[in-house]
Scaffold this active site. Structure first.
Site, PDB file in Angstrom:
ATOM      1  N   GLY A  26      50.339  81.392  15.875  1.00  0.00           N
ATOM      2  CA  GLY A  26      49.703  82.586  16.211  1.00  0.00           C
ATOM      3  C   GLY A  26      51.055  83.408  17.263  1.00  0.00           C
ATOM      4  O   GLY A  26      50.810  83.633  18.281  1.00  0.00           O
ATOM      5  N   ALA A  27      52.225  83.043  16.849  1.00  0.00           N
ATOM      6  CA  ALA A  27      53.220  83.566  17.899  1.00  0.00           C
ATOM      7  C   ALA A  27      53.597  84.799  17.611  1.00  0.00           C
ATOM      8  O   ALA A  27      54.685  85.414  18.337  1.00  0.00           O
ATOM      9  CB  ALA A  27      54.515  82.740  17.487  1.00  0.00           C
ATOM     10  N   GLY A  30      50.254  89.268  20.397  1.00  0.00           N
ATOM     11  CA  GLY A  30      49.464  89.077  21.641  1.00  0.00           C
ATOM     12  C   GLY A  30      49.844  87.936  22.845  1.00  0.00           C
ATOM     13  O   GLY A  30      51.036  87.929  22.974  1.00  0.00           O
ATOM     14  N   ILE A  31      48.854  87.093  23.008  1.00  0.00           N
ATOM     15  CA  ILE A  31      49.216  86.257  24.052  1.00  0.00           C
ATOM     16  C   ILE A  31      50.340  85.283  23.496  1.00  0.00           C
ATOM     17  O   ILE A  31      51.247  84.642  23.988  1.00  0.00           O
ATOM     18  CB  ILE A  31      47.904  85.169  24.234  1.00  0.00           C
ATOM     19  CG1 ILE A  31      47.112  86.311  25.112  1.00  0.00           C
ATOM     20  CG2 ILE A  31      48.307  84.052  25.161  1.00  0.00           C
ATOM     21  CD1 ILE A  31      45.569  85.710  24.921  1.00  0.00           C
ATOM     22  N   GLY A  32      50.120  84.833  22.231  1.00  0.00           N
ATOM     23  CA  GLY A  32      51.232  83.954  21.538  1.00  0.00           C
ATOM     24  C   GLY A  32      52.791  84.442  21.686  1.00  0.00           C
ATOM     25  O   GLY A  32      53.650  83.875  22.044  1.00  0.00           O
ATOM     26  N   SER A 155      38.537  79.457  25.182  1.00  0.00           N
ATOM     27  CA  SER A 155      38.012  80.702  25.762  1.00  0.00           C
ATOM     28  C   SER A 155      36.946  80.322  26.788  1.00  0.00           C
ATOM     29  O   SER A 155      36.197  79.595  26.345  1.00  0.00           O
ATOM     30  CB  SER A 155      37.595  81.738  24.658  1.00  0.00           C
ATOM     31  OG  SER A 155      36.829  82.687  25.166  1.00  0.00           O
ATOM     32  N   TYR A 182      32.782  82.409  17.244  1.00  0.00           N
ATOM     33  CA  TYR A 182      33.734  82.104  18.088  1.00  0.00           C
ATOM     34  C   TYR A 182      33.248  81.306  19.293  1.00  0.00           C
ATOM     35  O   TYR A 182      34.059  80.525  19.540  1.00  0.00           O
ATOM     36  CB  TYR A 182      33.942  83.879  18.542  1.00  0.00           C
ATOM     37  CG  TYR A 182      35.300  83.668  19.560  1.00  0.00           C
ATOM     38  CD1 TYR A 182      36.347  83.650  18.986  1.00  0.00           C
ATOM     39  CD2 TYR A 182      35.092  83.701  20.826  1.00  0.00           C
ATOM     40  CE1 TYR A 182      37.657  83.674  19.740  1.00  0.00           C
ATOM     41  CE2 TYR A 182      36.319  83.635  21.611  1.00  0.00           C
ATOM     42  CZ  TYR A 182      37.562  83.643  21.022  1.00  0.00           C
ATOM     43  OH  TYR A 182      38.762  83.947  21.656  1.00  0.00           O
TER      44      TYR A 182
HETATM   45  N1  LIG Z   1      42.606  88.314  24.101  1.00  0.00           N
HETATM   46  C1  LIG Z   1      41.616  87.418  24.961  1.00  0.00           C
HETATM   47  O1  LIG Z   1      40.851  88.149  25.737  1.00  0.00           O
HETATM   48  C2  LIG Z   1      41.287  86.199  24.768  1.00  0.00           C
HETATM   49  C3  LIG Z   1      40.317  85.509  25.639  1.00  0.00           C
HETATM   50  C4  LIG Z   1      40.194  83.891  25.508  1.00  0.00           C
HETATM   51  C5  LIG Z   1      40.874  83.276  24.450  1.00  0.00           C
HETATM   52  N2  LIG Z   1      41.776  84.023  23.471  1.00  0.00           N
HETATM   53  C6  LIG Z   1      42.579  83.254  22.807  1.00  0.00           C
HETATM   54  O2  LIG Z   1      43.943  83.314  22.625  1.00  0.00           O
HETATM   55  C7  LIG Z   1      44.492  82.886  21.370  1.00  0.00           C
HETATM   56  C8  LIG Z   1      45.317  84.434  21.204  1.00  0.00           C
HETATM   57  O3  LIG Z   1      44.816  85.449  20.878  1.00  0.00           O
HETATM   58  P1  LIG Z   1      45.256  86.736  21.221  1.00  0.00           P
HETATM   59  O4  LIG Z   1      44.110  87.282  22.149  1.00  0.00           O
HETATM   60  O5  LIG Z   1      46.816  86.869  21.702  1.00  0.00           O
HETATM   61  O6  LIG Z   1      44.914  87.507  19.787  1.00  0.00           O
HETATM   62  P2  LIG Z   1      45.966  88.023  18.671  1.00  0.00           P
HETATM   63  O7  LIG Z   1      46.740  89.125  19.383  1.00  0.00           O
HETATM   64  O8  LIG Z   1      44.978  88.458  17.720  1.00  0.00           O
HETATM   65  O9  LIG Z   1      46.794  86.810  18.180  1.00  0.00           O
HETATM   66  C9  LIG Z   1      46.202  85.872  17.327  1.00  0.00           C
HETATM   67  C10 LIG Z   1      47.077  85.198  16.698  1.00  0.00           C
HETATM   68  O10 LIG Z   1      46.559  84.377  15.725  1.00  0.00           O
HETATM   69  C11 LIG Z   1      47.206  84.383  14.421  1.00  0.00           C
HETATM   70  N3  LIG Z   1      46.474  84.169  13.553  1.00  0.00           N
HETATM   71  C12 LIG Z   1      44.947  84.636  13.257  1.00  0.00           C
HETATM   72  N4  LIG Z   1      44.499  84.126  12.320  1.00  0.00           N
HETATM   73  C13 LIG Z   1      45.563  83.265  11.567  1.00  0.00           C
HETATM   74  C14 LIG Z   1      45.645  82.681  10.312  1.00  0.00           C
HETATM   75  N5  LIG Z   1      44.589  82.678   9.458  1.00  0.00           N
HETATM   76  N6  LIG Z   1      46.759  82.267   9.969  1.00  0.00           N
HETATM   77  C15 LIG Z   1      47.809  82.319  10.879  1.00  0.00           C
HETATM   78  N7  LIG Z   1      47.777  82.765  11.970  1.00  0.00           N
HETATM   79  C16 LIG Z   1      46.620  83.547  12.310  1.00  0.00           C
HETATM   80  C17 LIG Z   1      47.424  85.836  14.379  1.00  0.00           C
HETATM   81  O11 LIG Z   1      48.393  86.331  13.450  1.00  0.00           O
HETATM   82  P3  LIG Z   1      48.820  87.737  12.970  1.00  0.00           P
HETATM   83  O12 LIG Z   1      49.655  88.296  14.277  1.00  0.00           O
HETATM   84  O13 LIG Z   1      49.402  87.712  11.736  1.00  0.00           O
HETATM   85  O14 LIG Z   1      47.330  88.481  13.066  1.00  0.00           O
HETATM   86  C18 LIG Z   1      48.161  86.285  15.873  1.00  0.00           C
HETATM   87  O15 LIG Z   1      49.445  85.903  15.988  1.00  0.00           O
HETATM   88  C19 LIG Z   1      43.393  83.009  20.480  1.00  0.00           C
HETATM   89  O16 LIG Z   1      42.919  81.643  20.285  1.00  0.00           O
HETATM   90  C20 LIG Z   1      42.309  83.599  20.813  1.00  0.00           C
HETATM   91  O17 LIG Z   1      40.926  83.080  20.643  1.00  0.00           O
HETATM   92  C21 LIG Z   1      42.044  85.311  23.686  1.00  0.00           C
END
Ligand SMILES: NC(=O)c1ccc[n+]([C@@H]2O[C@H](COP(=O)([O-])OP(=O)(O)OC[C@H]3O[C@@H](n4cnc5c(N)ncnc54)[C@H](OP(=O)(O)O)[C@@H]3O)[C@@H](O)[C@H]2O)c1
Length: 300
Positions: A26-27, A30-32, A155, A182
């Site tokens: 997930g790089a 967002g966070i990645g 989370s 989730y």
């Molecule tokens: N944002 C928050 O407030 C929050 C809070 C608690 C935990 N988290 C956790 O933090 C982590 C990163 O999330 P984020 O907030 O940065 O959201 P995000 O921007 O949507 O990032 C999620 C990443 O996961 C990838 N991904 C999703 N489905 C996938 C699949 N089927 N195959 C390969 N890659 C996939 C996405 O790829 P694409 O770029 O191609 O979509 C994206 O790079 C997640 O595990 C999330 O549950 C986030």
């Protein structure tokens, strides 16, 4: 004097991660993406697992340009099907004899119920079964590279998560998706992290998880009816750069060398929910996950 101490610590941090091999899912957003940027600045060698080739190329170029770190590789994969997770592990192992840090960051939230080709509800698949399978497939490489680290991005939502261990992949009694799915996927990820840490005792491989905070990323936009609400509240959320701080800390800091089986928030170990410490539940979840992913028990 204080100035020097601060300077030395930042150099020590960079030295600790310099040229270490980091695989992160997930790089590309967002966070990645921010985690990758932070670690690339510290001269880590990064392998980015991204699902969209074009987006991945843009991400790679952006990171190389911003950090002048050219040691950035891509593996393109949609991590929902287990066969793709297996391909990622095999592709990585074919060209890298070692792995210092594995960051299971990819995650998603879905509004509609649907199953993957493996017959698993999608939220559970990407947020829990993908990290479980990928980590287990890379475990020998991690052990051979010790001291090494596994970092799972979970989370605080796990606190309201409920797992039905009789049918953890599909969970028909709790078939609702969205927040419920989730929450239980993130609880499963913590149970897995703690169990993994217990199983890895004495190997030099640590396993920790983290809550990044409420971070302004696109994950929130997939929340169905609540989306406009989230869009409004997103102005109060953390930036993705801030949200990546704990992942970067766990991947790079000498302070957490040897620390394992913890849940971190804001770079600090915190207590997770009572259910997440249930060792009996963790063991049952592990056994059921081996069955669902087709991993032989001895592979764990
Ligand atoms: N944002 C928050 O407030 C929050 C809070 C608690 C935990 N988290 C956790 O933090 C982590 C990163 O999330 P984020 O907030 O940065 O959201 P995000 O921007 O949507 O990032 C999620 C990443 O996961 C990838 N991904 C999703 N489905 C996938 C699949 N089927 N195959 C390969 N890659 C996939 C996405 O790829 P694409 O770029 O191609 O979509 C994206 O790079 C997640 O595990 C999330 O549950 C986030």
């Amino acid at each position: 004097m204080f100035y020097h101490a601060k300077w030395d610590f930042s150099i020590a941090l960079e030295q600790a991660i310099k040229e270490k091999i980091v695989l992160i899912t997930g790089a590309s957003s967002g966070i990645g993406l921010e985690t990758v940027l932070g670690l690339a600045k510290m001269r880590a060698s990064l392998i980015l697992v991204v699902r969209d080739k074009e987006k991945g190329e843009v991400t790679k170029e952006k990171i190389v340009r911003a950090t002048r770190n050219k040691s950035i590789e891509l593996i393109i994969a949609d991590l929902l099907p287990q066969r793709e997770v297996r391909r990622v592990a095999a592709e990585f192992q074919a060209s890298h004899p070692r792995l210092d840090v594995l960051i299971n960051n990819a995650g998603a939230s879905f509004t509609n119920y649907a199953e993957t080709e493996d017959g698993i509800e999608r939220t559970m698949a990407i947020n829990y079964f993908t990290p479980f399978l990928l980590t287990n497939l890379l475990l020998d490489t991690l052990k051979g590279s010790a001291p090494s680290r596994v970092i799972n991005v979970t989370s605080s939502e796990h606190k309201d998560g409920q797992l039905n261990l009789n049918n953890v992949g599909r969970d028909p009694r709790m078939g609702r998706v969205g927040a419920d799915a989730y929450r239980r996927s993130k609880l499963a990820l913590i149970l897995f992290t703690y169990d993994l840490a217990r199983r890895l005792q004495g190997t030099g491989v640590t396993a920790n998880c983290l809550h990044p905070g409420a971070v302004r990323t696109k994950i929130w936009y997939n929340s169905g009816a609540f989306t406009p609400l989230f869009r409004f509240f997103s102005i109060f959320m953390l930036s993705a750069q801030k949200g990546a701080e704990t992942s970067i800390y766990l991947a790079s800091s000498p302070e957490v060398e040897g620390v394992s089986g913890k849940y971190f928030v804001k770079k600090t170990p915190k207590r997770s929910s009572e259910a997440s410490y249930n060792e009996d539940m963790a063991k049952k979840l592990w056994d059921e996950s081996l069955r669902i992913t087709g991993l032989a028990p001895e592979a764990s």
